[in-house]
Design an enzyme around this catalytic site. Structure first.
Site, PDB file in Angstrom:
ATOM      1  N   LYS A  63       0.834  -1.234   0.362  1.00 46.45           N
ATOM      2  CA  LYS A  63       0.011   0.081   0.142  1.00 46.45           C
ATOM      3  C   LYS A  63       0.563   1.415   0.484  1.00 46.45           C
ATOM      4  O   LYS A  63       0.852   2.186  -1.032  1.00 46.45           O
ATOM      5  CB  LYS A  63      -0.672  -0.159   1.376  1.00 46.45           C
ATOM      6  CG  LYS A  63      -1.561  -1.061   1.165  1.00 46.45           C
ATOM      7  CD  LYS A  63      -3.083  -1.068   2.305  1.00 46.45           C
ATOM      8  CE  LYS A  63      -1.891  -1.357   3.748  1.00 46.45           C
ATOM      9  NZ  LYS A  63      -1.718  -2.441   4.324  1.00 46.45           N
ATOM     10  N   ARG A 120     -10.029  -0.018   9.174  1.00 45.63           N
ATOM     11  CA  ARG A 120      -8.899  -0.606   9.083  1.00 45.63           C
ATOM     12  C   ARG A 120     -10.531  -1.893   9.493  1.00 45.63           C
ATOM     13  O   ARG A 120     -10.153  -3.342  10.433  1.00 45.63           O
ATOM     14  CB  ARG A 120      -7.918  -0.935  10.062  1.00 45.63           C
ATOM     15  CG  ARG A 120      -6.687  -1.554   9.163  1.00 45.63           C
ATOM     16  CD  ARG A 120      -5.578  -1.114  10.701  1.00 45.63           C
ATOM     17  NE  ARG A 120      -4.433  -1.848  10.272  1.00 45.63           N
ATOM     18  CZ  ARG A 120      -3.741  -1.316   9.027  1.00 45.63           C
ATOM     19  NH1 ARG A 120      -3.754  -0.080   9.062  1.00 45.63           N
ATOM     20  NH2 ARG A 120      -2.769  -2.011   9.180  1.00 45.63           N
ATOM     21  N   ARG A 152      11.236  -6.742   4.851  1.00 43.07           N
ATOM     22  CA  ARG A 152      10.922  -5.413   5.291  1.00 43.07           C
ATOM     23  C   ARG A 152      11.719  -4.716   6.958  1.00 43.07           C
ATOM     24  O   ARG A 152      12.060  -3.772   6.749  1.00 43.07           O
ATOM     25  CB  ARG A 152       9.938  -4.881   4.954  1.00 43.07           C
ATOM     26  CG  ARG A 152       9.565  -3.021   5.252  1.00 43.07           C
ATOM     27  CD  ARG A 152       8.064  -2.732   5.194  1.00 43.07           C
ATOM     28  NE  ARG A 152       6.981  -3.695   6.046  1.00 43.07           N
ATOM     29  CZ  ARG A 152       5.481  -2.713   6.246  1.00 43.07           C
ATOM     30  NH1 ARG A 152       5.473  -2.150   5.160  1.00 43.07           N
ATOM     31  NH2 ARG A 152       4.894  -3.063   7.478  1.00 43.07           N
ATOM     32  N   ARG A 197      10.717  -1.156  12.654  1.00 45.61           N
ATOM     33  CA  ARG A 197       9.579  -1.799  12.752  1.00 45.61           C
ATOM     34  C   ARG A 197       9.623  -2.523  13.898  1.00 45.61           C
ATOM     35  O   ARG A 197       9.745  -3.097  13.172  1.00 45.61           O
ATOM     36  CB  ARG A 197       8.451  -1.723  11.608  1.00 45.61           C
ATOM     37  CG  ARG A 197       8.519  -0.093  11.386  1.00 45.61           C
ATOM     38  CD  ARG A 197       7.040  -0.335  10.248  1.00 45.61           C
ATOM     39  NE  ARG A 197       6.020  -1.224  10.241  1.00 45.61           N
ATOM     40  CZ  ARG A 197       4.738  -0.751   9.525  1.00 45.61           C
ATOM     41  NH1 ARG A 197       4.565  -0.417   8.994  1.00 45.61           N
ATOM     42  NH2 ARG A 197       3.952  -1.468  10.315  1.00 45.61           N
ATOM     43  N   ARG A 200      -1.012  -9.848  13.144  1.00 46.65           N
ATOM     44  CA  ARG A 200      -1.256  -8.791  12.424  1.00 46.65           C
ATOM     45  C   ARG A 200      -1.674  -9.709  11.296  1.00 46.65           C
ATOM     46  O   ARG A 200      -3.683  -8.711  10.615  1.00 46.65           O
ATOM     47  CB  ARG A 200       0.745  -8.000  11.705  1.00 46.65           C
ATOM     48  CG  ARG A 200       0.898  -7.174  13.214  1.00 46.65           C
ATOM     49  CD  ARG A 200       1.917  -6.637  12.211  1.00 46.65           C
ATOM     50  NE  ARG A 200       2.096  -5.489  11.553  1.00 46.65           N
ATOM     51  CZ  ARG A 200       3.729  -5.984  10.615  1.00 46.65           C
ATOM     52  NH1 ARG A 200       4.112  -6.331  11.209  1.00 46.65           N
ATOM     53  NH2 ARG A 200       3.029  -4.856   9.000  1.00 46.65           N
TER      54      ARG A 200
HETATM   55  P1  ADP Z   1       1.047  -2.799   7.581  1.00 45.19           P
HETATM   56  O1  ADP Z   1       0.332  -2.317   6.682  1.00 45.19           O
HETATM   57  O2  ADP Z   1       2.411  -3.109   7.370  1.00 45.19           O
HETATM   58  O3  ADP Z   1      -0.171  -3.060   8.577  1.00 45.19           O
HETATM   59  P2  ADP Z   1       0.582  -0.123   9.407  1.00 45.19           P
HETATM   60  O4  ADP Z   1       2.250   0.927   9.491  1.00 45.19           O
HETATM   61  O5  ADP Z   1      -0.844   0.266   7.990  1.00 45.19           O
HETATM   62  O6  ADP Z   1       1.047  -1.354   8.615  1.00 45.19           O
HETATM   63  O7  ADP Z   1       0.161   0.075  10.908  1.00 45.19           O
HETATM   64  C1  ADP Z   1       0.601  -0.743  11.611  1.00 45.19           C
HETATM   65  C2  ADP Z   1       0.083  -0.468  12.671  1.00 45.19           C
HETATM   66  O8  ADP Z   1      -0.727   0.295  13.027  1.00 45.19           O
HETATM   67  C3  ADP Z   1      -1.506  -1.476  12.798  1.00 45.19           C
HETATM   68  O9  ADP Z   1      -1.108  -3.220  13.182  1.00 45.19           O
HETATM   69  C4  ADP Z   1      -2.593  -0.906  14.497  1.00 45.19           C
HETATM   70  O10 ADP Z   1      -1.433  -1.133  15.558  1.00 45.19           O
HETATM   71  C5  ADP Z   1      -2.149   0.761  14.305  1.00 45.19           C
HETATM   72  N1  ADP Z   1      -3.076   0.897  13.071  1.00 45.19           N
HETATM   73  C6  ADP Z   1      -3.055   1.949  11.802  1.00 45.19           C
HETATM   74  N2  ADP Z   1      -4.028   1.912  11.210  1.00 45.19           N
HETATM   75  C7  ADP Z   1      -4.790   1.880  12.218  1.00 45.19           C
HETATM   76  C8  ADP Z   1      -6.581   1.788  11.988  1.00 45.19           C
HETATM   77  N3  ADP Z   1      -6.798   2.736  11.088  1.00 45.19           N
HETATM   78  N4  ADP Z   1      -7.227   1.831  13.281  1.00 45.19           N
HETATM   79  C9  ADP Z   1      -6.248   0.635  14.776  1.00 45.19           C
HETATM   80  N5  ADP Z   1      -5.364   0.852  14.211  1.00 45.19           N
HETATM   81  C10 ADP Z   1      -4.366   1.356  13.205  1.00 45.19           C
END
Ligand code: ADP
Length: 191
Positions: free
Chosen positions: A14, A89, A128, A134, A146
């Site tokens: 993404k 999400r 990554r 991270r 996740r």
């Molecule tokens: P990835 O898509 O690689 O899992 P992101 O950077 O989008 O990584 O998200 C990392 C973390 O941030 C998620 O695992 C969650 O804990 C938190 N997070 C991100 N976006 C949301 C969301 N919309 N609602 C709840 N938690 C979120």
């Protein structure tokens, strides 16, 4: 005004594709994950709250995430539109986003859902981890969680947009350029 939701499991690509869409369509990119990570780095209250959830690979509570996202949108009154990356999400987040945009006379035009199989996702996330720093990429059990959280809480959000005839599924396997072309074609069909 074009508002896109970029959707897909962790590691689907993404962020990579969002960068290209920003260039091509002149949109503002809002990645909730990036915003949370900036807050963790800056040691803000929001960052402290989000950190425990994120490190375990769980979602940050809806109430907190929705409020943060809305204030980020409001901080960009000049925008031509937004790419929402990592948001919504959960279904409550999707409903909140619709209500919020509707009050501004706007809406979501399209959700682009990148599809990638689990094996490839795990491979990409571990790779990554070598450079991202991270914590949630480095630990295989957090990656598993996740992906599990994605399937249980997030994947159903695609159905929410499908019902509105706004879902386009795009194969997320292939070269970065090929995937971009698929996404541009999907956008052209809708916008
Ligand atoms: P990835 O898509 O690689 O899992 P992101 O950077 O989008 O990584 O998200 C990392 C973390 O941030 C998620 O695992 C969650 O804990 C938190 N997070 C991100 N976006 C949301 C969301 N919309 N609602 C709840 N938690 C979120």
């Amino acid at each position: 005004m074009i508002n896109l939701v970029l959707f897909g499991p962790p590691g689907a690509g993404k962020g990579t594709q969002a960068e290209r869409l920003v260039e091509k369509y002149k949109l503002v990119h809002l990645s909730t994950g990036d915003i949370f990570r900036r807050n963790i780095k800056g040691e803000t209250e929001l960052g402290k709250l989000a950190q425990t959830y994120m490190n375990a690979g769980n979602l940050v509570p809806d109430e907190v995430t929705i409020k943060m996202l809305e204030s980020e949108v409001d901080a960009h009154p000049e925008a031509n539109g937004f790419i929402f990356d990592g948001f919504p999400r959960t279904e409550p987040q999707a409903i909140a986003l619709d209500k919020f945009l509707e009050a501004k006379g706007q809406n979501i035009n399209l959700m682009i859902a990148l599809t990638v199989n689990d094996e490839e996702l795990k491979r990409r996330l571990l790779k990554r981890a070598e450079s991202s720093g991270r914590a949630d990429d480095a630990d295989p059990s957090v990656i598993e969680n996740r992906i599990a959280v994605y399937k249980k809480e997030t994947a159903p959000v695609a159905g929410y947009y499908r019902k509105q005839h706004k879902l386009e599924e795009v194969d997320g396997i292939g070269s970065i350029d090929d995937i971009s072309e698929r996404i541009y074609a999907a956008i052209d069909r809708h916008v």
